[in-house]
Design an enzyme around this catalytic site. Structure first.
Site: not given
Length: 354
Positions: A62-63, A65, A111, A114-115, A174, A176-177, A208, A237-238, A288, A310
């Site tokens: 995910a991420g 598309d 990244n 932020g969704f 995530s 970023n939220t 996830k 996730n990241t 990775g 990535s």
């Protein structure tokens, strides 16, 4: 027609701002300007997971598309499965730009998107066009930055995508939220999953998780998911951590780090998860994967399936057939007849590489 994502085009895309390059690549895919790969994977790469058949274990994370806008092309690039999203109930622009950074020297990406997405209504409309799909399709769902009610929103999204996808992923990891990762705590996660179970029907539900969970936090997540009837976990996730030795000038940027610098951390977490799950959850390994040997290491750590992000961003569609050839060779070299035979065979060893 020459693909805009061919090897020749990739150096040109890399000269652009990363988010602009991603947007162009996605539009090219949506227009069908991408190679179509024959579906003739070797039987040794086939695996069955959460009741679905996969002709090979290599999927798109995910991420890439978020709105499922490029689904027809992505489903025919040679992946074993594709996961779209993350989508949120309402459209949102995401965080201010710049918010996507290539760590070229480190083969990584940071990244803090932020969704950013067009919302559930557009997403569902795009999914509805993918009923005739050659491979399993997943939906990854998140929550809006403002006005969110996780116990309300996650079930509503699962109900909306049920019947349109082969599995769905609850994204609580995530970075970023604000506050999202707090939903991995036992009480919050249990409430969400109990609500989701009421509407999921037969749709396989996965969660996830972050690679930054503490050992106790990971054990709690595993048990909570098993008790709630979740079929699997994506690990992970990241990361918000920054391993020593990063060379890129962007390494200090805020956000989630993915790619090669995440490989050891995510694989160690994957192996620990496999040992905790004891066969009760299907695991998808991400973080990775750039070579077939990387994919095999994830599988031996406990993953039945692996995901790219990535690696796909750096190398484009040409990476997928190469990965499958390399994975076949790696399986043979390690003495395995099939992917299934290799799952979890080095889990204990790989937990010791932290």
């Amino acid at each position: 027609m020459l693909s805009l994502l061919s090897s020749a085009a990739l150096p040109l895309l890399r000269r652009l701002d990363p988010e602009a390059a991603h947007t162009i690549a996605l539009k090219a895919l949506a227009l069908g300007l991408a190679p179509r790969v024959a579906r003739d994977d070797p039987p040794a790469l086939a695996i069955t997971a959460f009741g679905r058949a996969f002709s090979n274990p290599i999927g798109l994370a995910a991420g890439f598309d978020k709105d499922a806008a490029a689904g027809p092309a992505l489903l025919r690039l040679g992946f074993g499965f594709v996961e779209t999203g993350s989508v949120t109930p309402r459209p949102q622009p995401g965080n201010p730009t710049p918010r996507l950074f290539r760590l070229t020297e480190d083969h990584g990406v940071i990244n803090r998107m932020g969704f950013n997405n067009q919302g559930l209504a557009v997403y569902v409309r795009n999914l509805a066009r993918l009923s005739d799909r050659p491979i399993p399709l997943g939906a990854n769902v998140g929550i809006n930055k403002d006005g969110a009610d996780p116990v309300r929103d996650y079930p509503a999204m699962i109900e909306a995508v049920r019947g349109l996808v082969d599995y769905a992923v609850i994204n609580v990891s995530s970075p970023n939220t604000p506050g999202l990762r707090d939903l991995q705590a036992e009480a919050q996660l249990r409430a969400i999953l109990q609500a989701v179970a009421m509407v999921a029907g037969r749709l396989p539900i996965l969660v996830k998780i972050a690679p930054d969970l503490s050992p106790d936090g990971l054990a709690s997540v595993v048990e909570t998911c098993v008790e709630a009837g979740v079929q699997g976990l994506i690990v992970g996730n990241t990361t918000i951590s920054r391993p020593a030795g990063l060379k890129s000038p962007h390494a200090a940027q805020a956000g989630g780090l993915s790619g090669l610098p995440l490989q050891t951390l995510s694989t160690t977490m994957l192996a620990r998860t496999f040992l905790l799950a004891r066969g009760r959850l299907v695991l998808i390994g991400a973080g990775g994967v750039f070579t077939g040997r990387d994919a095999l290491t994830k599988i031996q750590a406990g993953a039945s399936l692996v995901q790219l992000y990535s690696g796909f961003a750096f190398h484009g569609p040409a990476l997928i057939p190469r990965l499958k050839v390399e994975l076949m060779a790696a399986l043979r070299d390690a003495g395995f007849a099939t992917v299934q035979d290799a799952v979890g065979t080095r889990a204990q060893e790989l937990t010791e590489h932290a």
